[in-house]
Design an enzyme around this catalytic site. Structure first.
Site, PDB file in Angstrom:
ATOM      1  CD  GLU A 104       6.047  -2.802  34.229  1.00 31.46           C
ATOM      2  OE1 GLU A 104       6.415  -2.626  33.296  1.00 31.46           O
ATOM      3  OE2 GLU A 104       7.172  -3.839  34.367  1.00 31.46           O
ATOM      4  CG  ASP A 147      11.719 -13.376  34.692  1.00 31.59           C
ATOM      5  OD1 ASP A 147      11.594 -11.957  34.559  1.00 31.59           O
ATOM      6  OD2 ASP A 147      10.344 -14.302  34.993  1.00 31.59           O
TER       7      ASP A 147
END
Ligand SMILES: Cc1ncc(COP(=O)(O)O)c(C=O)c1O
EC number: 4.2.1.20
Lengths: 403, 269
Positions: B49, B60
């Site tokens: 990824e 995040d």
């Protein structure tokens, strides 16, 4: 668009205003937003809830706010009569409290013991801390580190009100970064926390819910103007950061086609310099903070830094309903520079004895341009969204004065 | 068969689980990423990824936020990430590569252009964190037509009804976010994850990867027992940050961490 839209039908069930709005968030928040939407859709038609909201607006906020004809200023400008919708006289000093009172009532209904907020100028943070104090809710406010610096007075007010102010130094350390951080908090504490968003942006149902709580501005202004003059105004002016004070004023007038609507964005050093905070004037559609709207971004889709003298307008996005009203041509979006804003701030203070917030002074600066082009029999309502006390440090610094 | 499908099929045949590292492309500088990808493959990962840096990574935590900032400061862009994948494909034609990021850079490039260029570069799938299936009506047909897998998240808050809908809309694999929070959060409850993964399996034929909170060999091993894939992000990105001023060390450092996880995941009881 040839046919007039049924404005009351927007947003649609998915939270869209044409191509704008929607719900662009990570999966963890989808359930919370669905729950909030269901709760709010039930409450917005609940007479008990609405009566409680109206009672708070009257007895706690101090509504209705006056509609004041600025006679001397209008005479000096030599054109349209300028009326000021005095949101600066609300409890806590700005329009922001209409929304926080509403959302706090929703939070209470949902049984959430903790509220969080993002704030730029600190007005929304103060308004959130205020209602949290009153309802006994734990309150944490995210604020860009740069804004903490330029809005010290409001930071201290929030602390006095029992809220914790959390400076955010990620990214550009302003409002957008505070909003990122508030979203991160909400994802983490979604079970016990209600996120009180401070403007008509964010994922559905926020743009709709916040608008509904601010519609009182336009409802009152419309009735007051009719009562004072026997007619509707010719134009409405409001500053646009995320766009909550503007949509609150505009929305009850959308079907009055004779009333021109002007949203005034922060032109900073001038749109042509790139140093501004005017996504409707100098941006393009994209997705940020849960909704599709006009954004200030580069060719690669990265959000770019904004600039405005006023912390409350220093935001790279704008509420999706404004994006839509722009595209269908119902409202016009213009901008004024920092310098024009300061001049209007000083002028209203000297001529009317009313010191406006720098945010609101953007709308006043455009009124200075627009009024002289109109007839004396015409009228304008300017949303005086907040008072200027919080900005005295900023203005004094420009004047070379340090306290 | 797509690279992702053959990868999971081969693993299933061997009774092994996929190790899926996440690193931010272009962090700390563009030259690091392709050698790092090869080093990770050599350390035994199955799917890569690759994070597409974004200015406002709302989902995040601090570790990956800073990685995004470093990458952007070093000139990263979505096109640049696609170029990295194309370069990786010159030497590796089998390891699936999935881009993970936010919608706006993809919108700015245009869905059609993005999907076409991504597939041409050798990208196998995309996970757009802020694009739930409800908003994907315009994107989904474009990805499908170009053969780009659309990977969706399932969260602890996702209702069973939504799970079914997401499983239906998704392709490639499903990514179960093991906890409420942002990337890099601490607490991982393996028993809870196991129950959720079983629930998802009732509605989904796709392989299920689990991520968020896996940071070492022990947690990787625990998750490998209940899921088809183990996604590790912040722990690797933190190691990259620690070596940001010695970029030549980054591939070996990250590969070292991954090799420990690989060994722990493959070890029989
Ligand atoms: C007095 C005042 N007016 C306007 C704004 C801008 O917000 P909005 O565009 O949502 O009205 C702010 C934001 O802080 C404010 O404090």
């Amino acid at each position: 668009m040839s046919e007039r839209p049924d404005y009351a039908a927007f947003p649609d069930a998915g939270g869209h205003f044409g191509q704008f709005g929607g719900r662009f968030v990570s999966e963890t928040l989808m359930a919370a937003l669905a729950e909030l939407e269901q709760t709010y859709l039930a409450l917005r038609d609940d007479p008990v809830f609405l009566a409680e909201f109206d009672r708070d607006l009257a007895n706690y906020v101090g509504r209705p706010s006056p509609l004041y004809l600025a006679e001397r200023w209008s005479r000096e400008l030599g054109g349209a009569q300028i009326f000021l919708k005095r949101e600066d006289l609300n409890h806590t000093g700005s329009h922001k409290v209409n929304n926080t009172v509403g959302q706090a009532l929703v939070a209470k209904r949902m049984g959430k013991p903790r509220v969080i907020a993002e704030t730029g100028a600190g007005q929304h943070g103060v308004a959130t801390a205020t209602v949290a104090a009153r309802l006994g809710l734990k309150c944490q406010v995210y604020m860009g580190a740069e804004d903490v610096e330029r809005q010290k007075l409001n930071v201290y007010r929030m602390k006095l009100l029992g809220a914790e102010v959390i400076p955010v130094s990620a990214g550009s350390a302003t409002l957008k970064d505070a909003m990122n951080e508030a979203m991160r908090d909400w994802v983490t504490n979604v079970d016990d926390t209600f996120y009180i968003i401070g403007t008509v942006a964010g994922p559905h149902p926020y743009p709709m819910m916040v608008r509904d709580f601010h519609r009182v501005i336009g409802r009152e202004a419309r009735a007051q103007h009719l009562e004072q003059t026997g007619r509707l105004p010719d134009a409405l002016l409001a500053c646009v950061g995320g766009g909550s004070n503007a949509i609150g004023l505009f929305h009850p007038f959308l079907e009055d086609e004779s009333v021109a609507l002007y949203g005034v964005e922060a032109g900073g050093d001038g749109i042509e310099t790139g140093r501004h905070a005017a996504p409707l004037g100098g941006g393009r559609p994209g997705v940020l903070h849960g909704n599709r709207t006009y954004l200030m971004e580069d060719a690669d889709g990265q959000i770019i830094p904004t600039h405005s003298i006023s912390a409350g307008l220093d935001y790279p996005g704008v509420g999706p309903e404004h994006a839509w009203l722009k595209d269908i041509g119902r409202a016009s979006y213009v901008s004024v520079t920092d310098a024009e804003t300061l001049a209007a701030f000083r002028e209203l203070t000297l001529v009317e004895g009313i010191m406006p917030a720098l945010e609101s002074a953007h709308a006043l600066a455009y009124a200075r341009k627009l009024a002289p082009t109109m007839g004396k029999e015409q009228s304008i309502i300017v949303n005086l969204s907040g008072r200027g006390d919080k900005d005295i440090h900023t203005v004094a610094a420009i004047d070379g004065i340090n306290f | 068969m797509s690279r992702i499908a053959s990868c999971f099929e081969a693993l299933a045949a061997q009774g092994r689980k996929a190790l899926i590292p996440f690193v931010t492309a272009g962090d700390p500088s563009p030259a690091v990423t392709v050698p790092l990808m090869h080093a990770m493959v050599e350390a035994g990962v199955d799917v890569i990824e690759l994070g597409v840096p974004f200015s406002d990574p709302m989902a995040d935590g601090p570790v990956i936020q800073l990685a995004s900032q470093r990458a952007l400061a070093a000139g990263a862009s979505l096109q640049g990430v696609l170029d990295m994948v194309a370069e990786f494909r010159q030497r590796n034609t089998t390891t699936p590569v999935v881009l993970m990021g936010y919608l706006n850079p993809v919108e700015a490039m245009g869905y059609e252009t993005f999907a076409r260029n991504a597939v041409a570069a050798g990208v196998d799938g995309a996970l757009l964190v802020d694009l739930p299936p409800e908003e994907a009506e315009a994107v989904a047909p474009v990805f499908r037509e170009q053969g780009l897998a659309q990977i969706y998240l399932i969260a602890p808050t996702t209702t069973e009804e939504r799970m079914a809908r997401i499983a239906e809309a998704g392709s490639g694999y499903l990514y179960y976010v093991s906890l409420k929070g942002v990337t890099g959060s601490a607490a991982l409850n393996v028993d809870e994850v196991a129950v959720k993964v079983e629930t998802i399996r009732k509605h989904a034929k796709l392989p299920i990867g689990v991520g968020f909170g896996i940071k070492d060999a022990a947690s990787a091993r625990a998750i490998a027992k209940v899921a088809d894939g183990v996604v590790v992000g912040s722990a690797l990105v933190q190691r990259i940050a620690d070596y940001a001023d010695q970029p030549d060390q980054i591939p070996t450092q990250v590969a070292g961490l991954l090799a420990e996880m690989r060994a722990a995941m493959d070890k029989s009881d």
